[in-house]
Design a protein around this motif. Structure first.
Motif, short mmCIF file in Angstrom:
data_model
loop_
_atom_site.label_atom_id
_atom_site.label_comp_id
_atom_site.label_asym_id
_atom_site.label_seq_id
_atom_site.Cartn_x
_atom_site.Cartn_y
_atom_site.Cartn_z
N ARG A 133 -2.74 2.40 13.37
CA ARG A 133 -2.50 3.63 12.63
C ARG A 133 -2.70 3.43 11.13
O ARG A 133 -2.97 4.38 10.39
CB ARG A 133 -1.07 4.12 12.88
CG ARG A 133 -0.80 4.62 14.28
CD ARG A 133 -1.53 5.94 14.54
NE ARG A 133 -1.15 6.96 13.56
CZ ARG A 133 -0.07 7.73 13.68
NH1 ARG A 133 0.73 7.59 14.73
NH2 ARG A 133 0.18 8.65 12.78
N LEU A 134 -2.57 2.19 10.69
CA LEU A 134 -2.73 1.89 9.27
C LEU A 134 -4.15 2.18 8.81
O LEU A 134 -4.37 2.70 7.71
CB LEU A 134 -2.35 0.44 9.00
CG LEU A 134 -2.18 0.02 7.54
CD1 LEU A 134 -1.07 0.81 6.88
CD2 LEU A 134 -1.89 -1.46 7.44
N GLU A 135 -5.12 1.83 9.62
CA GLU A 135 -6.51 2.08 9.25
C GLU A 135 -6.77 3.57 9.11
O GLU A 135 -7.48 4.01 8.19
CB GLU A 135 -7.45 1.47 10.30
CG GLU A 135 -7.46 -0.04 10.33
CD GLU A 135 -7.95 -0.64 9.01
OE1 GLU A 135 -8.77 0.01 8.34
OE2 GLU A 135 -7.49 -1.74 8.66
N ALA A 136 -6.18 4.37 9.98
CA ALA A 136 -6.36 5.82 9.89
C ALA A 136 -5.73 6.37 8.62
O ALA A 136 -6.29 7.26 7.97
CB ALA A 136 -5.76 6.49 11.12
N LEU A 137 -4.57 5.83 8.24
CA LEU A 137 -3.90 6.28 7.02
C LEU A 137 -4.71 5.93 5.78
O LEU A 137 -4.80 6.70 4.83
CB LEU A 137 -2.50 5.67 6.93
CG LEU A 137 -1.46 6.16 7.92
CD1 LEU A 137 -0.18 5.35 7.79
CD2 LEU A 137 -1.17 7.64 7.70
N ARG A 138 -5.31 4.74 5.78
CA ARG A 138 -6.09 4.29 4.62
C ARG A 138 -7.27 5.21 4.34
O ARG A 138 -7.67 5.38 3.20
CB ARG A 138 -6.59 2.87 4.84
CG ARG A 138 -5.52 1.80 4.72
CD ARG A 138 -6.06 0.45 5.13
NE ARG A 138 -5.06 -0.59 5.00
CZ ARG A 138 -5.08 -1.71 5.71
NH1 ARG A 138 -6.04 -1.91 6.62
NH2 ARG A 138 -4.15 -2.63 5.53
N GLY A 139 -7.82 5.78 5.37
CA GLY A 139 -8.99 6.63 5.18
C GLY A 139 -8.65 8.08 4.94
O GLY A 139 -9.56 8.90 4.78
N GLY A 140 -7.35 8.41 4.88
CA GLY A 140 -6.95 9.80 4.71
C GLY A 140 -6.59 10.15 3.29
O GLY A 140 -6.56 9.30 2.39
N GLU A 156 0.84 -1.18 0.00
CA GLU A 156 0.00 0.00 0.00
C GLU A 156 0.88 1.24 0.00
O GLU A 156 1.98 1.23 0.56
CB GLU A 156 -0.92 0.01 1.23
CG GLU A 156 -1.84 -1.21 1.29
CD GLU A 156 -2.88 -1.10 2.39
OE1 GLU A 156 -3.11 0.04 2.87
OE2 GLU A 156 -3.46 -2.13 2.76
N THR A 157 0.42 2.29 -0.64
CA THR A 157 1.23 3.51 -0.76
C THR A 157 0.55 4.67 -0.05
O THR A 157 -0.68 4.80 -0.06
CB THR A 157 1.46 3.88 -2.24
OG1 THR A 157 0.20 4.08 -2.89
CG2 THR A 157 2.21 2.77 -2.96
N PHE A 158 1.39 5.52 0.56
CA PHE A 158 0.91 6.71 1.27
C PHE A 158 1.91 7.84 1.04
O PHE A 158 3.12 7.60 0.96
CB PHE A 158 0.78 6.44 2.78
CG PHE A 158 -0.11 5.29 3.12
CD1 PHE A 158 -1.47 5.45 3.27
CD2 PHE A 158 0.43 4.02 3.30
CE1 PHE A 158 -2.30 4.38 3.57
CE2 PHE A 158 -0.38 2.94 3.61
CZ PHE A 158 -1.75 3.12 3.74
N ARG A 159 1.42 9.03 0.93
CA ARG A 159 2.27 10.21 0.83
C ARG A 159 2.33 10.87 2.20
O ARG A 159 1.37 11.49 2.64
CB ARG A 159 1.73 11.18 -0.23
CG ARG A 159 1.73 10.59 -1.64
CD ARG A 159 1.10 11.54 -2.64
NE ARG A 159 1.13 11.02 -4.00
CZ ARG A 159 0.21 10.21 -4.51
NH1 ARG A 159 -0.83 9.84 -3.77
NH2 ARG A 159 0.32 9.78 -5.75
N LEU A 160 3.47 10.73 2.87
CA LEU A 160 3.61 11.20 4.24
C LEU A 160 4.77 12.18 4.36
O LEU A 160 5.80 12.04 3.68
CB LEU A 160 3.86 10.02 5.19
CG LEU A 160 2.80 8.91 5.20
CD1 LEU A 160 3.23 7.78 6.11
CD2 LEU A 160 1.45 9.46 5.63
#
Length: 306
Positions: A178-185, A153-157
């Motif tokens: 914290r992963l669930e919070a990132l997925r919804g952002g 999974e990819t995130f821009r942080l």
């Protein structure tokens, strides 16, 4: 005198007979025939262990480059030689002999292990030894055929958002929730899920593809010429390849990950003269190349570079 030495001589012969390994009989032409008759022969299909696995030279290009139109830019070109995790069949034979009753293959008259083609093994020995070979092959097959599921999974942080996510001194996430919070952002990007056999390289792409005219060949005819467009493909999305190796207990894994995340920013048109138009895609690409060890079921956070 003869009567006193006879019991000792008889006892000595009995002791020698008891220590002969594998139930072998004393030497003699008839006894050798009896020993060979006690051997059993069995064929084993070892194709799952000796069949070569195709591999690819890894590339992280998201679009084709001039001169390599025949290659697949997402996954690389195919290697000339396949991978043999346990070697070819002759090497597999030596491996088995070293792990299953090593002394019996030399000490047992008529014992043999040989190949029939590249996927069949002929084994001749006492029944308990042949059974042990079957058990060993079964264990090897179960290990080599283990399937591994890897999620990417990819995130821009930002650097500030990274703080507190990881365990000290490792890439493993400290708090899985914290992963669930990132997925919804808004930071969340594309994601892929890969299932493959252990030690196999698996590659996947999730995204969109857009064709564009990257160059022109000129076809010359009598008194005229015409452009022959050369079409390339721009890939926007997530391309990833993984190779996972499980530990002996199956509870930890070493995962080699390569990934490229591409976003098409714009497609510029360029007139090269005589109304021959080519297009130049402008992509923002983030690449990751990493190797991480982590418990099965855990998440690791890997940082990429644009």
């Amino acid at each position: 005198m003869l009567k006193r030495t006879l019991p000792f001589f008889t006892l000595l012969l009995l002791a020698l007979a008891l220590v002969i390994p594998g139930g072998a009989l004393p030497a003699g032409a008839d006894d050798e025939e009896v020993q060979e008759e006690a051997l059993v022969t069995r064929l084993f299909d070892v194709g799952a262990l000796t069949r070569g696995r195709e591999d690819f030279f890894r590339t992280l290009s998201m679009s084709a480059e001039p001169g390599v139109e025949d290659e697949q830019p997402l996954f690389g070109s195919e290697a000339e030689e396949p991978i043999y995790p346990l070697g070819q069949i002759d090497e597999l034979i030596e491996l088995i002999k070293a792990h299953v009753r090593p002394s019996s293959w030399e000490s047992t008259l008529g014992a043999q292990m040989s190949s029939i083609g590249e996927q069949t093994l002929l084994v001749r020995n006492f029944k308990d030894v042949v059974d042990a070979v079957g058990v060993h092959l079964g264990a090897l097959q179960r290990r080599m055929m283990r399937r591994v599921h890897v999620d990417v999974e990819t995130f821009r942080l930002t650097s500030a958002e990274l703080k507190g996510l990881l365990q000290d001194g490792s890439a493993v996430l400290a708090k899985q929730d914290r992963l669930e919070a990132l997925r919804g952002g808004e930071q969340a990007g594309p994601s892929v899920s890969i299932a493959a056999y252990e030690r196999n390289r698996a590659a996947i792409f999730s995204g969109t593809q857009r064709a564009y005219v990257g160059d022109n060949d000129v076809e010359v005819a009598w008194g005229a010429n015409i452009s022959d467009p050369i079409v390339y493909v721009d890939n926007a999305g997530l391309a990833a390849d993984v190779r996972a190796i499980l530990g002996p207990d199956g509870k930890t894994a070493i995962v080699a990950v390569g990934a490229a995340l591409s976003e098409l920013l714009q497609l510029d048109a360029l007139d090269t003269g005589e109304k021959r138009i080519i297009e130049l895609p402008q992509n923002a690409v983030t690449r990751i190349q990493s190797r991480v060890q982590l418990p099965v079921g855990a998440w690791a956070l890997l940082e990429g570079q644009s």
